[in-house]
Design a protein around this motif. Structure first.
Motif, PDB file in Angstrom:
ATOM      1  N   GLY A   1      -5.237   2.477  -1.579  1.00 10.56           N
ATOM      2  CA  GLY A   1      -6.284   2.291  -0.590  1.00 10.56           C
ATOM      3  C   GLY A   1      -7.016   0.982  -0.812  1.00 10.56           C
ATOM      4  O   GLY A   1      -7.370   0.263   0.135  1.00 10.56           O
TER       5      GLY A   1
ATOM      6  N   GLY B   1      -6.942   1.631  10.849  1.00 10.61           N
ATOM      7  CA  GLY B   1      -7.832   1.854   9.715  1.00 10.61           C
ATOM      8  C   GLY B   1      -9.114   2.553  10.103  1.00 10.61           C
ATOM      9  O   GLY B   1      -9.288   3.043  11.219  1.00 10.61           O
TER      10      GLY B   1
ATOM     11  N   SER C   1       0.866  -1.171   0.000  1.00  9.72           N
ATOM     12  CA  SER C   1       0.000   0.000   0.000  1.00  9.72           C
ATOM     13  C   SER C   1       0.911   1.232   0.000  1.00  9.72           C
ATOM     14  O   SER C   1       2.011   1.193  -0.533  1.00  9.72           O
TER      15      SER C   1
ATOM     16  N   ALA D   1      -4.973  -1.879   0.585  1.00 12.86           N
ATOM     17  CA  ALA D   1      -5.103  -2.019   2.038  1.00 12.86           C
ATOM     18  C   ALA D   1      -6.376  -2.785   2.386  1.00 12.86           C
ATOM     19  O   ALA D   1      -6.373  -3.697   3.231  1.00 12.86           O
TER      20      ALA D   1
ATOM     21  N   GLU E   1       3.511   0.676   8.462  1.00 19.34           N
ATOM     22  CA  GLU E   1       4.196   1.847   7.936  1.00 19.34           C
ATOM     23  C   GLU E   1       5.660   1.751   8.341  1.00 19.34           C
ATOM     24  O   GLU E   1       5.976   1.540   9.520  1.00 19.34           O
TER      25      GLU E   1
ATOM     26  N   ALA F   1      -0.678   0.759  11.026  1.00 13.28           N
ATOM     27  CA  ALA F   1      -1.683   1.784  10.755  1.00 13.28           C
ATOM     28  C   ALA F   1      -3.027   1.387  11.363  1.00 13.28           C
ATOM     29  O   ALA F   1      -3.397   0.215  11.373  1.00 13.28           O
TER      30      ALA F   1
ATOM     31  N   LEU G   1      -3.410   5.450   2.412  1.00 20.93           N
ATOM     32  CA  LEU G   1      -3.970   5.533   3.754  1.00 20.93           C
ATOM     33  C   LEU G   1      -4.566   6.902   4.047  1.00 20.93           C
ATOM     34  O   LEU G   1      -5.501   7.017   4.841  1.00 20.93           O
TER      35      LEU G   1
END
Length: 292
Positions: free
Chosen positions: A166, A254, A147, A169, A243, A252, A152
């Motif tokens: 996106g 979400g 990603s 992800a 990340e 991350a 994000l």
């Protein structure tokens, strides 16, 4: 014993940058790799570098955006090494343009390479692994997707790339939920590193330090996480988006359902101005879109 001993991994877009760094790091930890890149000479150069150091690697330039190409890549890995245990979906392109000026071809190319490219090889491998499980064999399959921070939180001038990343992800979350029963994990990376795609917009910011200090944006900084995710040591980790930047590592968070206002009846459109304002006031602020 090294972390990826007897593990055989496909890496797409591995002719340079992050993909090359992943290939070298995986081989250093005992893996054999399929170095896939649309540029055959680049893939062969990485293979030559690996084999000269005593590692095992083969080159592939088959198309990741077609099921025929994906099948050929997987078949080459199986023929060379006996089995394939994971894929690092790393290949990508950019066609940057402000949304109002973007062409259909610029949109389609980025979506195809990223989203369809992520689908084809993973789908081919998953079917193979599922059949092995149904035959009574144990599988320890690994899908590592790519990603981006743009996926994000968005990035000005990259609506196509942000949409694709996106989507990747979200794809990772679904893969993890569906495939765990087969012994397959799916995770994604959002790396910040110096690559061919960053040379234009971030070339000056990401250049190596002149004083020889820690190279924060070196692609090699992302590779240790990829090695771990490809190994059997990562069996308990799935459905995560990591990340990675320099020595920084995070997972991350979400989209989550926020504060709920329930009228227990149908809303009147005129009511919603104040209601939505209240919901926004209670919501934690989102990270800003890059470039704003």
């Amino acid at each position: 014993m090294t972390l990826c001993n007897n593990r055989n991994i496909i890496i797409t877009g591995a002719g340079a940058g992050l993909g090359r760094a992943y290939a070298l790091a995986l081989v250093a930890e005992g893996a054999a790799v399929v170095v896939n890149d649309i540029r055959r000479d680049a893939a062969e150069a990485v293979v030559a570098e690996i084999t000269a150091a005593g590692g095992r690697a083969i080159a592939s330039s088959d198309d990741i955006t077609s099921m025929t190409g994906a099948a050929a890549i997987v078949a080459a890995g199986v023929e060379a090494f006996g089995e394939v245990h994971g894929v690092v979906n790393n290949a990508g392109v950019v066609r940057d343009r402000m949304f109002a000026s973007m062409s259909e071809d610029e949109w389609d190319m980025v979506i195809k390479v990223h989203l369809k490219g992520h689908f084809c090889i993973a789908n081919t491998l998953v079917k193979r692994w599922r059949d092995q499980v149904k035959a009574g064999n144990k599988v320890s399959g690994r899908i590592i997707n790519t990603s981006s921070g743009a996926g994000l939180q968005g990035n000005i001038g990259q609506s196509n790339y942000s949409a694709a990343k996106g989507g990747i992800a979200a794809l990772t979350l679904v893969q993890a939920a569906e495939l765990g029963r087969y012994g397959i994990t799916a995770n994604a990376l959002a790396p910040a590193a110096r690559t061919g795609m960053t040379e234009g917009p971030f070339g000056e910011m990401m250049k190596p330090p002149a004083d020889g200090s820690f190279d924060h944006y070196a692609p090699e900084n992302v590779a240790p996480l990829v090695v771990w995710l490809c190994s059997e040591a990562s069996a308990g980790c799935s459905g995560r988006v990591f990340e990675v930047e320099g020595g920084r590592l995070s997972i991350a968070n979400g989209w989550k359902t926020g504060t709920i206002t329930d009228k227990k009846a149908r809303w009147n459109p005129a009511e919603l101005t104040d209601v939505v304002a209240g919901l926004i006031a209670e919501a934690p602020p989102a990270q800003k879109v890059y470039g704003t």
